[in-house]
Design an enzyme around this catalytic site. Structure first.
Site, PDB file in Angstrom:
ATOM      1  CG  ASP A   1      86.324  12.747 -67.744  1.00  0.00           C
ATOM      2  OD1 ASP A   1      86.686  11.632 -68.162  1.00  0.00           O
ATOM      3  OD2 ASP A   1      85.312  13.320 -68.163  1.00  0.00           O
ATOM      4  CB  SER A   2      86.949   9.971 -62.662  1.00  0.00           C
ATOM      5  OG  SER A   2      85.681  10.574 -62.470  1.00  0.00           O
ATOM      6  N   GLY A   3      85.244   9.685 -65.568  1.00  0.00           N
ATOM      7  CA  GLY A   3      84.037   9.061 -66.091  1.00  0.00           C
ATOM      8  C   GLY A   3      82.820   9.364 -65.233  1.00  0.00           C
ATOM      9  N   GLY A   4      83.073   9.801 -64.012  1.00  0.00           N
ATOM     10  CA  GLY A   4      81.980  10.051 -63.076  1.00  0.00           C
ATOM     11  C   GLY A   4      80.976  11.064 -63.599  1.00  0.00           C
TER      12      GLY A   4
ATOM     13  CG  ASP B   1      84.222  13.285 -58.995  1.00  0.00           C
ATOM     14  OD1 ASP B   1      84.280  12.623 -60.055  1.00  0.00           O
ATOM     15  OD2 ASP B   1      84.028  14.511 -58.969  1.00  0.00           O
TER      16      ASP B   1
ATOM     17  N   GLY C   1      82.276  19.846 -59.651  1.00  0.00           N
ATOM     18  CA  GLY C   1      80.902  20.168 -59.277  1.00  0.00           C
ATOM     19  C   GLY C   1      80.557  21.641 -59.407  1.00  0.00           C
TER      20      GLY C   1
ATOM     21  CG  ASP D   1      87.868  20.919 -68.325  1.00  0.00           C
ATOM     22  OD1 ASP D   1      87.909  21.000 -67.085  1.00  0.00           O
ATOM     23  OD2 ASP D   1      86.904  20.415 -68.930  1.00  0.00           O
TER      24      ASP D   1
ATOM     25  CB  CYS E   1      91.478  37.250 -83.380  1.00  0.00           C
ATOM     26  SG  CYS E   1      92.018  35.524 -83.258  1.00  0.00           S
TER      27      CYS E   1
ATOM     28  CB  CYS F   1      93.320  32.669 -84.875  1.00  0.00           C
ATOM     29  SG  CYS F   1      91.702  32.726 -85.658  1.00  0.00           S
TER      30      CYS F   1
ATOM     31  CB  CYS G   1      90.941  36.313 -87.372  1.00  0.00           C
ATOM     32  SG  CYS G   1      89.619  35.882 -86.223  1.00  0.00           S
TER      33      CYS G   1
ATOM     34  CG  HIS H   1      87.783  33.073 -83.615  1.00  0.00           C
ATOM     35  ND1 HIS H   1      88.770  34.034 -83.552  1.00  0.00           N
ATOM     36  CD2 HIS H   1      86.832  33.451 -82.712  1.00  0.00           C
ATOM     37  CE1 HIS H   1      88.420  34.965 -82.674  1.00  0.00           C
ATOM     38  NE2 HIS H   1      87.246  34.643 -82.148  1.00  0.00           N
TER      39      HIS H   1
HETATM   40 ZN    ZN Z   1      90.537  34.433 -84.686  1.00  0.00          ZN
END
Ligand code: ZN
Length: 376
Positions: A92-95, A146, A228, A278, A316, A318, A321, A347
């Site tokens: 990111d820009s840091g803004g 920005d 924003g 994100d 799930c 993963c 799990c 998870h």
């Molecule tokens: Zn999981």
């Protein structure tokens, strides 16, 4: 050409299945990007992120600039090498952090003077400086500097903020274009460079959002972000702003909505035509014991899980799990064990990445019907 966006399919609702070809990784989109604030997706080792299928992660310019410093990271071969992450990255820009974390900000047309939240030292960020820092970090994608308009904001305040963001967008791109070949892996990767995305602002005013989008498209960035959002506004407003902006963005470039959202939101936005998202939510919530599951949100601290032998999420697959019980995760949380944040985060990230995997599968072009081979 350093960024290539290969659109493979688009649905009537707008959802896009595409490939984003970046210097370090070809990213299958729509994609969710885990947030690696200070060079780490908190509590989760890089090899685990790879196993989970994370294709691209974020780094935060503000944090890395303050500690360990962008010049130190450049000397260590750039962010990819420093944190040992061979796949794609975005900074990111840091803004956003300058405006949300630092004290005593003073904004002028030139830039922002602020005090570090770590030691109170004084710093000055301009669009040019943000570009220099991001080029030193060397992520595949950098973001224009920005001003993130706060919520709520009066119209006059949103207009003034937009004026600043648009001027900074131009300056960001000019400086970036002049210096993009200074990225540390430029020669190693055969002359490839970073890409720069512009950021649509405009508060919760549809016409300001449209104006922002149109002007950024005129400036011509490699991709476009909508910033924003998720700043405290009702969800209908988030959706409305995204709907205003998407039709104005070029079809052949990636679209990124910053900082969203809950599991059902990322799915909804992906199906509308957002390619990248994100959010700190899966990892931040995890550290507080909140798990996202196929059965809804689950607060693992709950007493009812004290002897629950079931997996965190029965649907799930993963690594958490498959191996651990709710009772054990609850125990770790109650005991303040470091493993708690790690397992909960793994998870939640698996859950988010799996949603995007499913959305991508559903956006695949229809298989071609084999044509009847006519016999000659
Ligand atoms: Zn999981």
């Amino acid at each position: 050409m350093t960024l290539e966006f290969k659109l493979r399919n688009q649905t009537e609702a707008g959802g896009r299945r595409a490939q984003l070809v970046l210097p370090h990784q070809t990213v299958e989109t729509p994609v969710f990007m885990p947030v690696g604030t200070a060079g780490t997706v908190k509590a989760v080792p890089q090899d685990v992120l790879e196993t989970l299928g994370a294709q691209i992660i974020l780094g935060n310019t503000y944090h890395l600039y303050l500690r360990p410093g962008h010049e130190a990271i450049r000397r260590m071969g750039g962010l990819h090498r420093f944190i040992s992450w061979p796949r794609a990255m975005l900074t990111d820009s840091g803004g956003f952090q300058v405006f949300s974390l630092s004290a005593l900000r003073k904004v002028s047309d030139e830039g922002v003077r602020f005090r570090s939240h770590l030691d109170g030292s004084s710093h000055f960020f301009t669009p040019e400086h943000s570009m220099d820092v991001q080029i030193a970090l060397g992520a595949d994608i950098a973001m224009a500097f920005d001003e993130c308009t706060e919520y709520p904001a009066e119209r006059s305040r949103a207009e003034e903020s937009l004026r600043l963001t648009m001027a900074w967008a131009r300056r960001s791109l000019d400086h970036f274009r002049a210096h993009r070949e200074e990225v540390v892996w430029h020669e190693e990767l055969g002359g490839k460079t970073q890409s720069l995305f512009g950021i649509v602002q405009g508060g919760m005013y549809g016409d300001l959002r449209r104006e922002s989008a149109e002007r950024l498209v005129e400036i011509d960035f490699d991709g476009y972000a909508i910033g924003g959002l998720s700043v405290g506004e009702p969800r209908e407003a988030t959706l409305e702003m995204i709907s205003e902006v998407l039709p104005l963005l070029p079809k052949d470039k990636p679209r990124y909505v910053m900082g969203v959202g809950y599991p059902d939101e990322i799915e909804q936005y992906a199906r509308m035509g957002v390619d990248m998202m994100d959010c700190v939510l899966p990892t931040r919530a995890a550290r507080h014991g909140l798990l996202f599951t196929s059965e809804g949100r689950l607060n693992i601290k709950g007493k009812k899980f004290a002897e629950d032998q079931g997996p965190p999420d029965p649907e799930c697959n993963c690594m958490v799990c498959r191996r651990y019980t709710r009772a054990y995760l609850r125990h770790l949380m109650h005991s303040g064990e470091a493993l708690s944040g790690t397992l909960n985060s793994i998870h939640n990230l698996a859950y988010y990445l799996e949603i995007m995997q499913r959305v991508r599968a559903s956006l695949e072009p229809a298989p071609e019907v084999p044509s009847q081979a006519g016999s000659a």
